[in-house]
Write a protein that holds these residues in place. Structure first.
Motif, short mmCIF file in Angstrom:
data_model
loop_
_atom_site.label_atom_id
_atom_site.label_comp_id
_atom_site.label_asym_id
_atom_site.label_seq_id
_atom_site.Cartn_x
_atom_site.Cartn_y
_atom_site.Cartn_z
N ASN A 109 0.84 -1.20 0.00
CA ASN A 109 0.00 0.00 0.00
C ASN A 109 0.87 1.25 0.00
N ILE A 110 0.23 2.39 -0.15
CA ILE A 110 0.95 3.66 -0.24
C ILE A 110 1.71 3.97 1.05
N SER A 133 -1.57 13.28 1.25
CA SER A 133 -1.73 13.18 2.70
C SER A 133 -0.73 12.21 3.32
N THR A 134 -0.41 11.11 2.62
CA THR A 134 0.52 10.12 3.17
C THR A 134 1.93 10.68 3.27
N GLN A 186 -2.22 -1.01 -3.58
CA GLN A 186 -3.45 -0.44 -3.04
C GLN A 186 -3.28 1.05 -2.82
N GLY A 187 -4.16 1.84 -3.43
CA GLY A 187 -4.16 3.28 -3.21
C GLY A 187 -5.22 3.68 -2.21
N PHE A 214 6.50 12.08 6.24
CA PHE A 214 7.67 12.95 6.29
C PHE A 214 7.69 13.76 7.59
N ASP A 215 6.52 14.07 8.10
CA ASP A 215 6.44 14.76 9.38
C ASP A 215 6.93 13.85 10.51
#
Length: 778
Positions: A164-165, A200-201, A367-368, A206-207
């Motif tokens: 998945n993403i 959003s991912t 999967q997105g 990255f945060d």
């Protein structure tokens, strides 16, 4: 490619837009040289023509097109040649001639002289299209042109496949940290093929790792409350501008208006202004050292740069062209590639790009966020390696987040990921399944600051608040409900527009329809146009019925689409607005009518809860603007073309007339009612209205003047209650249940956010007997 070897005095570079910034940095190292950079798009405009806002406006009006479709038409004119082999090209050529006749195409007469004694280099293109070669041939007529091609390279890369993403971006983040630790400059690391599926991912992951990244600036003037306020107040935009404290925002908006100095009425170009506001991006601060996004097409990549090509799926790479352009494959001339050729070029271009980059990591997910993704067809040329999620050595918060995800997956589907045991041992005290859905109250000072320029309310916003305060918060404070016009809403606007014009002396149905279509552009399909024509044809009957009532009534003074706006003050300015579809007046007597495209039911039983108060709110506004007004009736009027309830004893026409009857409450004054509806004894126009020898029949819905005034007072009270609660930041999850009917959640789009619980529900009792009329306000 050694670009520096081509840098010399009196040189012109023709490049792609993506190449320009890189070339400028190199040229700035030799500031004394006479060098000019022209993008291929700029070259097209200099050699053929340029256009501006006047051109777009003319095409929109002349061809009855939306803003985007008008630009598509104008852009198609670049491909015209002397050979006009079909009706589409002839039509476009006729448009071009009209634009030339009206001086709406701008020609650069002095460009050729600029080329004298210049060396011209065309470089940085992955592929030149037919129109590009045509432009280059035009240059060759006046100077020497050299096309510089980059030498092919043949780096091989493995494609990494993820479940998945989230797993994909987790891998990317960890690899970036490894590269940074290895000494790679942060500014030499790029992410390619960034798209909204990953937005959003990437921000979240990255945060977690404290990786700075400069995202594309997608916020525009149109996304700001100030921008929308200007667009919604074009008749008074200068006053709105004076309220703007942000100088950059002010100057950006003013610059747009100055471009349209030639327009007297800005309402005529609202669609153009809207698009201008959408195009004008808001300047945002960027990190000096950060990961940056990159478009790999026609972009130079240095060997020390590291690229992560994410989302390598058929949904994104390569672009699949379809034969759906304005000029179809059958109509294309020698300057346009057919669709099959475009797809071949796209495939070859991507393979060339991938092979020329030394440090390239290619990834994709099965999967997105919106469903299953499929690998790019280019994957057939490469090796694929399946990757599993691995806990990170660089982020505790990421590990904890993923542990919760893995445990949730195990709980729901029985999937026991091998990392669960290791992560559970590392974070034994992690609280899982302890989510509380309750709203945590924010400081009311923040809400008042948010509404410092005014709290704008309407019936629908107040109804939303009383349905569920949390829904109002998500809609109007967090603004999660992004409005986009659909064909259904467009059709509703067209219907209301036509009905607002029917009482004008020179009304013409088709003219009014065309007037709306030309001033309210929308990208209509052929099916849409057919449906519109059918609907307009059916409106003839509806208009006939409305006119029959008008011919008989004494209430001849008509106002349609009447916008009423009043202000209050409660520490901040409160602006309450309503737009009434139709007001019918006779002396001080007023009837209020709101059109509905469905079978309406007027229900006053919930007004004490602030619900279903559209017509009471309208009474309140009428009383404010016309203090001496006496309400004759409040009605909803169905204008649907469907037969709501079939009656075998009536003809289709009789049933349609019956379906259009006014639904609502009427004053208990027979004399006044007879002036509004002379057929009231067995009414042709008001549903359920009839009389007996003793007066109104018991089934007739009637109210006294005192009742109507009380409804206005209740509306005033509910507005004040809503304002007080909103400014106090009371946004609890509190959907209403009445007689086992959920009035708030059935069509709510925020179910996945609020996770409403049983104890959040507020149970209310409808006052079916309208006892509040007897009891009055407490």
């Amino acid at each position: 490619m050694d670009i520096k070897s081509y840098i010399d005095d009196n040189v012109i570079f023709i490049v792609h837009d993506n190449y320009k910034t890189t070339l400028l940095k190199i040229i700035n190292e030799s500031p004394l040289l006479n060098i000019k950079i022209i993008t291929i798009n700029e070259l097209k405009k200099k050699l053929i023509f340029e256009y501006n806002e006047k051109t777009i406006y003319y095409v929109m009006k002349e061809e009855n097109l939306s803003y985007n479709n008008a630009i598509e038409y104008i852009e198609s004119l670049y491909y015209l040649t002397d050979e006009l082999k079909n009706s589409k090209l002839i039509r476009l050529n006729n448009l071009k001639n009209k634009l030339e006749e009206n001086n709406l195409l701008i020609h650069d007469k002095y460009f050729s002289s600029l080329l004298t004694n210049k060396k011209v280099y065309v470089l940085g293109f992955d592929h030149l299209l037919k129109l590009d070669f045509y432009l280059i041939d035009q240059l060759k007529k006046v100077t020497t042109v050299n096309i510089i091609e980059e030498k092919p390279r043949s780096f091989e890369h493995i494609v990494l496949q993820f479940k998945n993403i989230n797993d994909e971006i987790e891998y990317v983040a960890n690899e970036i940290i490894k590269k940074i630790n290895f000494g790679i400059n942060l500014n030499d690391i790029y992410i390619a093929n960034f798209n909204t599926e990953y937005d959003s991912t990437i921000k979240r992951v990255f945060d977690f790792y404290n990786i700075p990244i400069n995202f594309q600036n997608n916020s525009s003037l149109y996304d700001t409350s100030t921008g929308l306020k200007v667009l919604n107040n074009l008749d008074n935009y200068e006053s709105v501008l004076k309220e703007i404290k942000d100088s950059d925002l002010y100057n950006n908006i003013l610059d747009i208006f100055n471009k349209y100095y030639w327009i007297d009425n800005y309402f005529e170009i609202k669609d153009l202004l809207t698009e201008e506001f959408k195009k004008k991006k808001i300047t945002t601060a960027k990190y000096q050292k950060a990961i940056n996004l990159i478009d790999l097409k026609n972009h130079p990549i240095k060997d020390q740069e590291h690229i992560f090509l994410i989302g390598f799926t058929e949904e994104f790479i390569p672009t699949i062209y379809k034969d759906d352009d304005l000029i179809s494959d059958l109509e294309k001339n020698e300057l346009l590639e057919p669709t099959e050729e475009l797809n071949r070029i796209e495939r070859e271009t991507w393979l060339k790009i991938i092979k020329r980059i030394r440090n390239l990591t290619i990834t994709y997910s099965n999967q997105g966020l919106k469903g299953i993704l499929h690998p790019s067809p280019l994957i057939a040329e490469m090796k694929v390696e399946k990757q599993e999620y691995q806990a990170s050595n660089y982020s505790n918060i990421s590990n904890q987040f993923n542990l919760i995800m893995l445990l949730d997956e195990k709980n729901k589907y029985g999937i026991n990921h091998p990392e669960i045991n290791r992560l559970s041992g590392t974070y034994p005290n992690l609280e899982i399944y302890s989510y509380q859905n309750s709203y945590k109250k924010i400081n009311p000072k923040l809400i008042k600051k948010f509404y410092q320029n005014g709290l704008y309310l309407s019936y629908s916003k107040i109804n939303t608040y009383f349905e569920c305060a949390f829904k109002y918060y998500l809609d109007n404070v967090l603004k999660l409900n992004e409005y986009s016009e659909t064909f259904d809403t467009y059709l509703g606007s067209l219907t209301h527009y036509i009905l607002s014009k029917i009482y004008e002396p020179d009304f013409n149905l088709n003219t009014t329809k065309e007037e709306f279509l030309s001033t309210h552009p929308f990208e209509l399909t052929k099916e849409n146009i057919i449906f519109i024509n059918k609907m307009v044809d059916e409106l003839k009957f509806i208009i006939q019925v409305l006119k029959e009532h008008y011919d008989l009534t004494t209430f001849k003074e008509i106002e349609c689409e009447r916008k009423l706006q009043m202000e209050k003050y409660d520490g901040i300015k409160i602006i309450f607005t309503g737009i009434i579809d139709k007001i019918m007046k006779y002396e001080n007597n007023i009837a209020i009518i709101d059109y509905k495209t469905y079978n309406p039911k007027i229900d006053l039983s919930l007004v004490n809860y602030g619900l279903k108060m559209q017509l009471p709110f309208y009474i309140y506004l009428i009383k404010h603007f016309y203090p001496e007004a006496k309400i004759t009736g409040i009605y909803l009027q169905p204008i649907t073309r469907d037969i709501i309830k079939y009656d075998p004893n009536k003809s289709v026409e009789e049933q349609k007339i019956s379906n259009m009857k006014l639904v609502g409450y009427t004053i208990d004054d027979e004399k006044l009612v007879s002036l509004f509806d002379p057929t009231y004894e067995k009414s042709q126009f008001i549903y359920g209205m009839s009389t007996t020898s003793n007066g109104f029949k018991h089934t007739t819905k009637i109210l006294s003047d005192r009742n109507f005034n009380l409804l206005a007072d209740i509306a005033d009270m509910q507005i004040d209650a809503a304002v007080k609660n909103i400014l106090d930041a009371n946004f609890e999850i509190n959907p209403k249940i009445e007689n086992k009917n959920n009035l708030s959640c059935e069509n709510c789009k925020y179910k996945a956010i609020c996770f409403v619980k049983h104890d959040n529900y507020v149970y209310i009792n409808a006052d079916k007997d309208l006892t509040f009329f007897k009891e009055g306000l407490e």
